[in-house]
Scaffold this motif. Sequence first.
Motif, PDB file in Angstrom:
ATOM      1  N   LEU A  91       3.608  -4.536   1.264  1.00  0.00           N
ATOM      2  CA  LEU A  91       3.967  -5.565   2.397  1.00  0.00           C
ATOM      3  C   LEU A  91       4.000  -4.917   3.570  1.00  0.00           C
ATOM      4  O   LEU A  91       4.048  -5.890   4.626  1.00  0.00           O
ATOM      5  N   GLY A  92       4.124  -3.816   3.775  1.00  0.00           N
ATOM      6  CA  GLY A  92       3.878  -2.817   4.958  1.00  0.00           C
ATOM      7  C   GLY A  92       2.578  -3.322   5.681  1.00  0.00           C
ATOM      8  O   GLY A  92       2.232  -3.659   6.998  1.00  0.00           O
ATOM      9  N   ALA A  93       1.433  -3.226   4.934  1.00  0.00           N
ATOM     10  CA  ALA A  93       0.090  -3.716   5.119  1.00  0.00           C
ATOM     11  C   ALA A  93       0.014  -5.130   5.458  1.00  0.00           C
ATOM     12  O   ALA A  93      -0.594  -5.429   6.648  1.00  0.00           O
ATOM     13  N   PHE A  94       0.714  -5.984   5.099  1.00  0.00           N
ATOM     14  CA  PHE A  94       0.820  -7.318   5.379  1.00  0.00           C
ATOM     15  C   PHE A  94       1.356  -7.659   6.907  1.00  0.00           C
ATOM     16  O   PHE A  94       1.030  -8.378   7.768  1.00  0.00           O
TER      17      PHE A  94
ATOM     18  N   ASN B  31      -8.911  -9.888   7.031  1.00  0.00           N
ATOM     19  CA  ASN B  31      -9.185  -9.674   5.807  1.00  0.00           C
ATOM     20  C   ASN B  31      -9.059  -8.216   5.105  1.00  0.00           C
ATOM     21  O   ASN B  31      -8.060  -8.315   4.235  1.00  0.00           O
ATOM     22  N   GLY B  32      -9.629  -7.238   5.479  1.00  0.00           N
ATOM     23  CA  GLY B  32      -9.477  -6.053   4.749  1.00  0.00           C
ATOM     24  C   GLY B  32      -8.086  -5.635   4.575  1.00  0.00           C
ATOM     25  O   GLY B  32      -7.681  -5.367   3.397  1.00  0.00           O
ATOM     26  N   LEU B  33      -7.331  -5.383   5.322  1.00  0.00           N
ATOM     27  CA  LEU B  33      -6.060  -4.830   5.330  1.00  0.00           C
ATOM     28  C   LEU B  33      -5.098  -5.637   4.424  1.00  0.00           C
ATOM     29  O   LEU B  33      -4.222  -5.323   3.645  1.00  0.00           O
ATOM     30  N   LYS B  34      -5.349  -7.160   4.846  1.00  0.00           N
ATOM     31  CA  LYS B  34      -4.403  -8.107   3.988  1.00  0.00           C
ATOM     32  C   LYS B  34      -5.018  -8.148   2.622  1.00  0.00           C
ATOM     33  O   LYS B  34      -4.022  -8.259   1.746  1.00  0.00           O
ATOM     34  N   SER B  35      -5.975  -8.006   2.200  1.00  0.00           N
ATOM     35  CA  SER B  35      -6.626  -7.813   0.664  1.00  0.00           C
ATOM     36  C   SER B  35      -6.053  -6.722  -0.052  1.00  0.00           C
ATOM     37  O   SER B  35      -5.582  -6.442  -1.138  1.00  0.00           O
ATOM     38  N   PHE B  36      -6.037  -5.505   0.917  1.00  0.00           N
ATOM     39  CA  PHE B  36      -5.357  -4.356   0.415  1.00  0.00           C
ATOM     40  C   PHE B  36      -3.896  -4.375   0.139  1.00  0.00           C
ATOM     41  O   PHE B  36      -3.332  -4.003  -1.059  1.00  0.00           O
ATOM     42  N   GLY B  37      -3.176  -5.066   1.144  1.00  0.00           N
ATOM     43  CA  GLY B  37      -1.754  -5.337   0.804  1.00  0.00           C
ATOM     44  C   GLY B  37      -1.390  -6.166  -0.070  1.00  0.00           C
ATOM     45  O   GLY B  37      -0.529  -5.959  -0.967  1.00  0.00           O
ATOM     46  N   LEU B  38      -2.201  -7.138  -0.611  1.00  0.00           N
ATOM     47  CA  LEU B  38      -2.021  -8.324  -1.568  1.00  0.00           C
ATOM     48  C   LEU B  38      -2.526  -7.445  -3.046  1.00  0.00           C
ATOM     49  O   LEU B  38      -1.448  -7.669  -3.979  1.00  0.00           O
TER      50      LEU B  38
ATOM     51  N   LEU C 218       0.748  -6.704  -5.620  1.00  0.00           N
ATOM     52  CA  LEU C 218       0.670  -7.196  -6.994  1.00  0.00           C
ATOM     53  C   LEU C 218       0.652  -6.068  -8.041  1.00  0.00           C
ATOM     54  O   LEU C 218       1.326  -6.387  -9.135  1.00  0.00           O
ATOM     55  N   PHE C 219      -0.123  -5.153  -7.773  1.00  0.00           N
ATOM     56  CA  PHE C 219      -0.096  -3.894  -8.935  1.00  0.00           C
ATOM     57  C   PHE C 219       1.369  -3.223  -8.681  1.00  0.00           C
ATOM     58  O   PHE C 219       1.858  -2.788  -9.899  1.00  0.00           O
ATOM     59  N   GLY C 220       2.114  -3.287  -7.648  1.00  0.00           N
ATOM     60  CA  GLY C 220       3.498  -2.640  -7.613  1.00  0.00           C
ATOM     61  C   GLY C 220       4.280  -3.733  -8.404  1.00  0.00           C
ATOM     62  O   GLY C 220       5.341  -3.062  -9.252  1.00  0.00           O
ATOM     63  N   ILE C 221       4.169  -4.863  -8.236  1.00  0.00           N
ATOM     64  CA  ILE C 221       5.087  -5.965  -9.054  1.00  0.00           C
ATOM     65  C   ILE C 221       4.956  -5.784 -10.544  1.00  0.00           C
ATOM     66  O   ILE C 221       5.763  -5.832 -11.425  1.00  0.00           O
TER      67      ILE C 221
END
Length: 284
Positions: free
Chosen positions: A246-249, A259-266, A270-273
Motif C-alpha cells: 500500500l505504501g508503494a502504491f 509501472n514498476g512501483l505500482k506492479s511491486f505494490g500490487l 496480494l501476497f500479504g492478503i
Amino acid sequence: KKFINKNILKSTNIIDIDLFTQSNNNNIQSIDLNDKLSDLFTSLTKKYQLSNKNILKDDNLLGNYNVSYVKPDNNKRRGNPAGGRFRDLPLFKINGIYQHLIQDLNQIIAINFITGKLFYFIPFSIILRGLVYPLTSNNIQDISNKNKIYLTNGTVEAEFEPPYLVFGKPGISNNPGFVLSIGPKSTVILDTPYVDDKIRLGVGSRGSYFIFERTKDLQSYDYQKYLSNSIIKAKSIGKLLLGIGLGAFGVAAKLGIKNGLKSFGLISSLFGIFLILSKGGIID
C-alpha cells in the motif's frame, strides 16, 4: 483400482492374497477396495473388540506411520482427508504423507506431516501438531448418531496448532531454512478401531477410511528438526507485505510513477492478503 502395499493386508490374515493382481511395481498389489475395504475394517474391528483391550493404552499404538491408503467420505468437499488442499494442487509434488502418534509425559501427540516439492524442485513440508484427547462414551454416541457411522471407544479428538509451512530441507546444520506458521487452529475426530505391530486403522467422524503402515523411513523424522527451528507467524509477514504494498502504491501515485512501483505494490499487497487469509491447506 486403488493401490495398497500387499504386506499390509498380509498382516491382517483375513483377505486371500490370490484375490490380488500383480501391478507394474513388484512391491504393490492392486485390488478393488470399494468391495474389500469394508470387510477389512469390519473384521479387524470385531477382532480387536473381542480382545477387550483399551486401544489408547495399547503398546502398539505409538510410533511413526506412513499414510498408505485413504478412502474419502461421501461428502462433496474440496481437498483430501490426508493432505488437505495441498494434495489437489498441480504445482505440488508430494513425496511423503505421515501421521505419527508420540507421547510426551502422559499426553499423546498427533503429528501430521507432508513433504514434497513446490514447482517440482523447491523442497517444502507441512506439519500439524496436536494434543489428543479421548472422547466420552456419550460424545462418541452423539457423533455416531449424527453422522450415521459406527465409532468405537478408540475415538479421540485432536486439537491441532496452526499448520507449519517449511521451505528447504535440513542440511549439515539441521537448519531447514524457513518455517512459517500459517492458517488457523483445527480440530479433528478420528477413531482407531484396530492396531497391531504393523498397521493402524483409522475412521474419520464423517466416514473416511485410513490405513496407516508403521515406518522407519528416515524422512518421517524430519519434522523434529523443523519444529526445533525458529517459527515465523505468516499473518505478521502478511501485514508487513500489505503495508509495504500500500505504501508503494501511495508513493507511485504521489510521484506519478505508472509501472514498476505500482506492479511491486500490487504483488506485495496480494501476497500479504494471501498470508493473512490463508488456512494453510486446512479443509472445513
